[in-house]
Design a protein around this motif. Structure first.
Motif, short mmCIF file in Angstrom:
data_model
loop_
_atom_site.label_atom_id
_atom_site.label_comp_id
_atom_site.label_asym_id
_atom_site.label_seq_id
_atom_site.Cartn_x
_atom_site.Cartn_y
_atom_site.Cartn_z
N SER A 167 -11.41 -2.62 -8.12
CA SER A 167 -10.07 -2.27 -7.65
C SER A 167 -9.86 -0.76 -7.67
O SER A 167 -9.28 -0.19 -6.76
N THR A 243 4.21 -15.22 -4.38
CA THR A 243 4.88 -13.92 -4.21
C THR A 243 6.39 -14.04 -4.48
O THR A 243 6.82 -13.87 -5.61
N HIS A 306 -2.37 -12.03 4.26
CA HIS A 306 -2.93 -12.16 2.91
C HIS A 306 -3.11 -13.66 2.65
O HIS A 306 -2.21 -14.44 2.94
N SER A 383 1.66 -10.27 6.62
CA SER A 383 2.36 -10.85 5.48
C SER A 383 3.14 -9.83 4.65
O SER A 383 3.72 -10.19 3.64
C1 LIG Z 1 2.10 -12.03 1.02
C2 LIG Z 1 1.40 -11.21 0.34
C3 LIG Z 1 0.56 -11.57 -0.80
C4 LIG Z 1 0.12 -12.81 -1.25
C5 LIG Z 1 0.41 -14.18 -0.70
C6 LIG Z 1 -0.70 -12.56 -2.41
C7 LIG Z 1 -1.33 -13.53 -3.16
C8 LIG Z 1 -2.31 -13.26 -4.11
N1 LIG Z 1 -2.85 -12.03 -4.47
C9 LIG Z 1 -3.82 -12.17 -5.43
C10 LIG Z 1 -4.59 -11.15 -6.05
C11 LIG Z 1 -4.41 -9.77 -5.87
N2 LIG Z 1 -3.49 -9.17 -5.05
C12 LIG Z 1 -3.62 -7.80 -5.17
C13 LIG Z 1 -2.89 -6.86 -4.51
C14 LIG Z 1 -1.91 -7.14 -3.57
N3 LIG Z 1 -1.46 -8.37 -3.16
C15 LIG Z 1 -0.49 -8.22 -2.20
C16 LIG Z 1 0.20 -9.20 -1.50
C17 LIG Z 1 0.01 -10.58 -1.67
N4 LIG Z 1 -0.72 -11.21 -2.62
C18 LIG Z 1 -0.32 -6.80 -2.03
C19 LIG Z 1 0.67 -6.18 -1.10
C20 LIG Z 1 -1.20 -6.14 -2.88
C21 LIG Z 1 -1.45 -4.66 -2.97
C22 LIG Z 1 -0.50 -3.87 -3.78
C23 LIG Z 1 -0.89 -2.43 -3.77
O1 LIG Z 1 -1.24 -1.96 -4.83
O2 LIG Z 1 -0.92 -1.77 -2.73
C24 LIG Z 1 -4.63 -7.50 -6.11
C25 LIG Z 1 -5.02 -6.11 -6.58
C26 LIG Z 1 -5.85 -5.36 -5.63
C27 LIG Z 1 -7.26 -5.84 -5.69
O3 LIG Z 1 -7.88 -5.72 -6.75
O4 LIG Z 1 -7.70 -6.41 -4.70
C28 LIG Z 1 -5.16 -8.72 -6.54
C29 LIG Z 1 -6.25 -8.92 -7.53
C30 LIG Z 1 -3.89 -13.55 -5.69
C31 LIG Z 1 -4.86 -14.16 -6.71
C32 LIG Z 1 -2.97 -14.22 -4.89
C33 LIG Z 1 -2.62 -15.66 -4.79
C34 LIG Z 1 -2.73 -16.53 -5.71
#
Ligand SMILES: C=CC1=C(C)c2cc3[nH]c(cc4nc(cc5[nH]c(cc1n2)c(C)c5CCC(=O)O)C(CCC(=O)O)=C4C)c(C)c3C=C
Ligand SMILES: [Fe+2]
Length: 524
Positions: A167, A243, A306, A383
């Protein structure tokens, strides 16, 4: 599809957004057609809770965005906070009441607040691991069977430490941190100005789920400011348990514990992907980018959302996939109305961990499109309404590279909406339209609370999800030999069980690698 605003079981109010004149009516059953408005539910103080481990008060100071318009005077929620928004006997009367009297009814002597909910992101590379910890400690992100629930935090610690280097690389490549806070603050500022311009003086607060400013900090400020009417607006167009659901669950647990909040009038707009302003703003952005291609009519519009684990949709009833598909349909219809008939595809990106996620996957789809001879691809992040790591790194760098390697010759990407004026103005309208429903269920007597929307309401969704949480995802049915997705899934699950077993040992004996590395504190 209908989107409904419910009034205490009396009926539903709906609006046709795709007509030039708004149609309003009262209806006792959901009506099957695509007439929409953002649904407005109230958070019900029920038994759903969430342990977040986040600490109130220890975090950085939250500054509310303030409006130049004069705020109303009252500093306490009214003792009887049940609002009287009388149901008109005819549809046109309802329209008049809703539109022309809103200001008088809902602004006078009130302090209106809008709480924007968002995910949050690490602001520096040092924030990455603790941010990931908060994310993985959320039971709406990592689902553990009940017997293993006590392992949520040790597991979050383990996974966050393991994932942090990858990350961090991503965040380093986009400037050393997430732009989410700045963009969300700017959206809040713009929303407040838009509300001000529509004669609704309101303060806008930002409450993040996994990083500063945390939702708890925003709530503290809302209390200090004496807000009497609160509209809760998650900045996710489509609802997902992972979310908006997670943020609302947290909010619900905060509300349930607090006498001030229990009596504060509030309402929630759980999703708004179908709103006219949002759809039009997205379509305009797509149109603009299409025109940059040498042959705009030949471009494949590639919606990338996403992902979520498949079990959320198939087992827990998460409406995310259905809302996403409808959202794409609406945008494509709007494009068609503007004379563009491009082909389109929807795929899901950013999968994490050893379970199956919503398909088709973005990376696999890009390769397949290249093989099919597609030459021009326009990626549309769908998303989320701000730029973030998954647009700036995953789409702009990883997927672009993959597309070019797969034979795509022309690549483009639609920017996230950010503070696009049509979009912000539409969010302001969503807030204004929800004002008549603020407080429709906030009554002092907890027993008397009724859900605004009996079917498909937030708390029902979360309750169904909770009842399924105890089951691990079902096995993959078709078994294939070799290094297949199915093998990957099973390997992941076996690894997860092994990690759980090790964690149980560590937590119970106080000995092991995690204690040696200082990841887990010594036993008392
Ligand atoms: C609609 C948007 C999103 C959904 C649905 C969502 C589900 C979801 N995410 C993870 C794990 C991670 N998400 C990470 C970052 C991240 N997620 C979203 C949006 C949704 N997530 C955003 C906008 C961001 C980025 C925020 C930013 O800092 O800019 C991360 C961290 C980044 C990475 O290491 O990849 C993880 C981990 C899961 C497991 C999940 C559903 C269960
Ligand atoms: Fe995510």
């Amino acid at each position: 599809m209908w989107s409904l605003m419910g009034i205490g079981g009396l009926g539903f109010w709906f609006r046709r957004w795709d007509s030039s004149a708004y149609l309003h009516s009262w209806c006792s059953v959901p009506c099957p057609s695509r007439l929409s408005l953002s649904r407005t539910y109230s958070i019900k103080s029920s038994s759903i809770g969430s342990a977040t481990g986040l600490c109130l008060g220890q975090c950085c100071r939250i500054k509310p965005l303030s409006c130049k318009c004069k705020l109303g005077r009252s500093s306490q929620p009214p003792p009887d906070s049940r609002q009287h928004f009388s149901a008109s006997s005819s549809a046109s009367e309802a329209v008049l009441t809703a539109q022309s009297d809103i200001r008088k009814l809902f602004v006078a002597n009130e302090k209106i607040g809008v709480l924007l909910l968002n995910l949050g992101g690490p602001e520096t590379l040092d924030d990455v691991q603790p941010f990931l910890f908060n994310l993985f400690a959320d039971p709406d992100i990592i689902r553990l069977p009940r017997v293993f629930r006590f392992l949520q935090k040790p597991l979050a610690q383990f996974i966050s430490v393991a994932r942090a280097p990858k990350s961090k690389e991503g965040y380093a490549s986009i400037g050393g941190g997430s732009p989410l806070r700045q963009i969300t603050d700017a959206q809040g500022e713009a929303l407040m100005e838009a509300l001000c311009g529509k004669d609704i003086p309101a303060k806008v607060y930002v409450g993040m789920r996994y990083w500063h400013p945390f939702t708890e900090e925003a709530i503290e400020q809302i209390k200090k400011d004496g807000i009497t009417k609160l509209v809760v607006l998650p900045l996710y167009p489509q609802f997902s348990i992972s979310t908006s659901g997670s943020s609302l669950r947290l909010l619900e647990s905060i509300f349930r514990e607090d006498e001030y909040l229990v009596n504060m009038q509030h309402t929630v707009i759980p999703s708004w992907y179908q709103r006219e302003g949002y759809i039009k703003a997205m379509t305009t952005l797509i149109e603009k980018e299409l025109l940059k291609f040498p042959k705009p009519q030949k471009v494949m519009i590639f919606f990338s959302a996403h992902g979520v684990p498949l079990a959320y949709v198939e087992e827990a009833g998460d409406p995310y996939k259905a809302e996403m598909e409808e959202c794409v349909d609406l945008i494509m219809e709007e494009l068609e109305k503007r004379g563009m008939a491009n082909p389109c595809t929807l795929a899901y990106q950013s999968r994490v961990g050893p379970v199956e996620w919503l398909k088709p996957y973005t990376d696999e789809t890009i390769i397949a499109l290249g093989q099919r001879g597609v030459k021009s691809l326009l990626a549309v992040p769908i998303s989320f309404v701000s730029e973030h790591i998954e647009t700036l790194e995953e789409i702009d760098v990883e997927y672009k590279e993959l597309a070019l390697q797969s034979g795509i010759k022309h690549w483009g990407r639609v920017p996230a909406l950010g503070c696009e004026p049509t979009f912000i103005s539409d969010l302001a309208d969503a807030v204004i339209e929800s004002l008549p429903y603020v407080g429709a269920m906030a009554v002092s007597n907890l027993e008397a609370r009724q859900s605004l929307v009996p079917l498909g309401s937030v708390e029902e969704l979360l309750a169904v999800y909770d009842s399924k949480r105890d089951m691990l995802p079902p096995p993959v049915i078709v078994w294939e030999w070799g290094w297949t997705k199915s093998a990957e899934t099973w390997n992941g699950r076996a690894a997860m069980l092994a990690v759980l077993a090790l964690l149980v040992l560590e937590v119970t004996t106080g000995q092991g690698l995690l204690h040696q590395w200082g990841v887990l504190p010594p036993l008392p």
